[in-house]
Every structure is written in C-alpha cells, then in structure tokens.
Scaffold this motif. Sequence first.
Motif, short mmCIF file in Angstrom:
data_model
loop_
_atom_site.label_atom_id
_atom_site.label_comp_id
_atom_site.label_asym_id
_atom_site.label_seq_id
_atom_site.Cartn_x
_atom_site.Cartn_y
_atom_site.Cartn_z
N VAL A 7 19.16 -0.39 -59.91
CA VAL A 7 18.96 -1.08 -61.18
C VAL A 7 20.25 -1.08 -62.00
O VAL A 7 20.65 -2.11 -62.56
CB VAL A 7 17.80 -0.46 -61.98
CG1 VAL A 7 17.75 -1.03 -63.39
CG2 VAL A 7 16.47 -0.70 -61.27
N GLU A 8 20.91 0.06 -62.05
CA GLU A 8 22.15 0.12 -62.84
C GLU A 8 23.25 -0.74 -62.22
O GLU A 8 23.98 -1.43 -62.93
CB GLU A 8 22.63 1.56 -62.98
CG GLU A 8 23.85 1.66 -63.87
CD GLU A 8 24.23 3.08 -64.24
OE1 GLU A 8 25.16 3.26 -65.06
OE2 GLU A 8 23.61 4.02 -63.70
N GLU A 9 23.36 -0.70 -60.88
CA GLU A 9 24.39 -1.51 -60.23
C GLU A 9 24.16 -3.00 -60.41
O GLU A 9 25.10 -3.78 -60.60
CB GLU A 9 24.44 -1.18 -58.74
CG GLU A 9 25.04 0.19 -58.43
CD GLU A 9 25.10 0.49 -56.95
OE1 GLU A 9 25.62 1.57 -56.59
OE2 GLU A 9 24.63 -0.35 -56.12
N GLU A 10 22.89 -3.42 -60.38
CA GLU A 10 22.61 -4.86 -60.43
C GLU A 10 22.48 -5.41 -61.84
O GLU A 10 22.60 -6.62 -62.03
CB GLU A 10 21.33 -5.16 -59.65
CG GLU A 10 21.47 -4.91 -58.14
CD GLU A 10 20.32 -5.46 -57.33
OE1 GLU A 10 20.43 -5.46 -56.09
OE2 GLU A 10 19.31 -5.89 -57.92
N THR A 11 22.23 -4.54 -62.81
CA THR A 11 21.99 -5.04 -64.18
C THR A 11 22.84 -4.36 -65.25
O THR A 11 22.95 -4.87 -66.36
CB THR A 11 20.52 -4.86 -64.58
OG1 THR A 11 20.24 -3.46 -64.76
CG2 THR A 11 19.58 -5.43 -63.53
N GLY A 12 23.40 -3.19 -64.94
CA GLY A 12 24.13 -2.42 -65.94
C GLY A 12 23.23 -1.59 -66.84
O GLY A 12 23.72 -0.91 -67.74
N VAL A 13 21.92 -1.61 -66.61
CA VAL A 13 20.95 -0.89 -67.44
C VAL A 13 20.56 0.42 -66.77
O VAL A 13 20.14 0.43 -65.61
CB VAL A 13 19.69 -1.75 -67.70
CG1 VAL A 13 18.66 -0.97 -68.52
CG2 VAL A 13 20.07 -3.03 -68.42
N ARG A 14 20.68 1.52 -67.49
CA ARG A 14 20.24 2.82 -66.98
C ARG A 14 18.77 3.02 -67.31
O ARG A 14 18.33 2.70 -68.42
CB ARG A 14 21.08 3.95 -67.59
CG ARG A 14 22.53 3.92 -67.15
CD ARG A 14 23.28 5.13 -67.65
NE ARG A 14 24.66 5.12 -67.20
CZ ARG A 14 25.53 6.09 -67.40
NH1 ARG A 14 25.14 7.19 -68.05
NH2 ARG A 14 26.77 5.99 -66.96
N ILE A 15 18.04 3.58 -66.36
CA ILE A 15 16.58 3.68 -66.52
C ILE A 15 16.08 5.08 -66.20
O ILE A 15 16.78 5.90 -65.61
CB ILE A 15 15.85 2.67 -65.61
CG1 ILE A 15 16.17 2.97 -64.12
CG2 ILE A 15 16.18 1.25 -65.98
CD1 ILE A 15 15.26 2.27 -63.13
N ARG A 16 14.84 5.30 -66.59
CA ARG A 16 14.06 6.47 -66.17
C ARG A 16 12.80 5.95 -65.52
O ARG A 16 12.13 5.06 -66.05
CB ARG A 16 13.70 7.32 -67.39
CG ARG A 16 12.99 8.60 -67.03
CD ARG A 16 12.27 9.20 -68.23
NE ARG A 16 10.82 9.14 -68.04
CZ ARG A 16 9.93 9.48 -68.94
NH1 ARG A 16 10.31 9.83 -70.15
NH2 ARG A 16 8.64 9.43 -68.67
N LEU A 17 12.45 6.52 -64.37
CA LEU A 17 11.26 6.07 -63.66
C LEU A 17 10.00 6.59 -64.33
O LEU A 17 9.95 7.72 -64.81
CB LEU A 17 11.28 6.54 -62.21
CG LEU A 17 12.46 6.07 -61.35
CD1 LEU A 17 12.28 6.56 -59.91
CD2 LEU A 17 12.63 4.57 -61.39
#
Length: 298
Positions: free
Chosen positions: A52-62
Amino acid sequence: MVPAGEIRAAGAVVLRPRQVLLVHRARYDDWSFPKGKLDRGEHRTAAAVREVEEETGVRIRLGVPLTRQRYLVGDRPKTVDYWVARPTGPDGVEGYVPNAEIDRVAWVDREEAPGLLSYDRDRSVLEEALSPARRKRTDALVVVRHAAARARRTWRADDRVRPLLASGRLDAARMVPTLQAFGVADILTSPSTRCVETVAPLAAALDLVPRRKPVLAEEDATPRAVRSLVRAEVDALSGTGRVALLCSHRPVLPVVFDALGLDDPRLDPGDIMVVHLRKGRVVAAERHAAHPGSEPAV
C-alpha cells in the motif's frame, strides 16, 4: 504449506470517511485495490502494509481481515489476502508521482467505487469491507505464545529463567514486521525469560517498555486472576482503536482465550492470534505463524 507454483499477494481496502483508496494500473488499464506479491520470506501482513505504501505513498494500519481471494492467473493459482485498513498519518495522494506500474491513485467516494472497480471479485471485497460488521473501527488484543525455548527436561535451573533457543530468537525477530502491521502500542508479558525474550525485538523496534505481569507466568497464574487481567485490558482498549499484545505460556493461554469468549486455538510456539474487538466483543480473529514458512488457518 503454500502449494508449489502458487502466486501469493496481499493488499488492503483502505478507508477514510466516505471514501476508499484505489489505484489504476497502466499495463492493464484497470482500477483495483493496492496490493502486490509477497517478497521471498515476507509475511503477508507486512506485504500488505508495504505494498500500500509503495503504490500510494499512504502508510496504514491493518484492521479486520477480509475473505481470502483465490483465482487463476493464466494456469497458475493466485491467492490474495486483504484487510480493512486506515491511514496512520497524512493520507493525501495529490503529490503522488505516476510510474510505469501505477499511473493514478485516488480516494473515491464509496458509492462510486463499485462502478470504477474493474473486477467482480474486487467489488465483492469492497462490499464485505463496507458491511457494518467490517467497516467500523476496532481495537485489538494480540495474543502470542512465546517462541521455542530450551526443553524443560534438559534445563536444571529455575524454569522462570529458561531461555529461547536460537531458532526461537530468530522467530521472535521475524514476528516484528508481522506485528507492526497491526500497530501494536502496548506490550504485556509474563516475566519469565522465554516470554521477555520473545517480545524484546518488537519492544525495541517500537521503543516500548513491556509491562511484566506475574499473573501471566505459569507459576503464578490462576484462572480468576488471568480472566481479570484480560477483561481489564479489553475494557481499557474499548473504543480507543489501540492494539495491545499479550505474551504468555501454553498452560495459561486457554484461560486467556476463554476470557475473550474464544475456544483455545492451541497455538504453537511463536504463533500469533490477533483478536479484533468492538465495544469489548470479538468481531474477528486471525492466526499467524511467527514466520511465513507455514500457512495457519485464518
């Protein structure tokens, strides 16, 4: 075990109020969720966050897991694991720089997303993710059985200081990206050496000081005290969106799971059970191995 030739991938349905994050792949001219193949030796939870971070630049929590998707790519089976997820920081994508793989990234209104998605399987994933049981925020208690330790029969000193094997220390280190994907913010552990060593790599990575709880040790645990501790932690988590980790021993864990209203999953050394909670009640539970060499049930 993962079947030979199977393609393994992971991704997330990333939500913010009234919107979902989608990507457009130039090569296929399609809209889908951010996802990608697991790197060699990578755990699927870590892969989902990384992709997700590589494709969108957005860091997430599952958050909660979604139904595993299986389909063929040519003549090869492909399995994709998805989770509902939310950003952990800035979520704007206006500055995204297109590349040969992903040329557009967009937050799309939830009502419009089904019409934009290119595949029926993705529309099914979105429908599940937006269902009331899945889209609402959760807290989580992550339950870990300590990693592989020296055998009791060969240990002559106090059992409380029996350490991990070298393989157990390796599994403890491998747990770190798996657990970071869920945003662990607090660690409770038995004070026994094998539990303290199991959580030490994660604590170091997150700059946390584990809370040592004698009631989680084999020698001091009583059903009443363990249940009281677990319920107190669940109550403390309720409504916060936070994630806590609890590490203990095989004889203690059945009481931990009973306090959560779950059957004992009989975790192997180093296994992880992520218990997702809403208002103190379990809404989903998922089991993970400390390393990706085996495929536990979800």
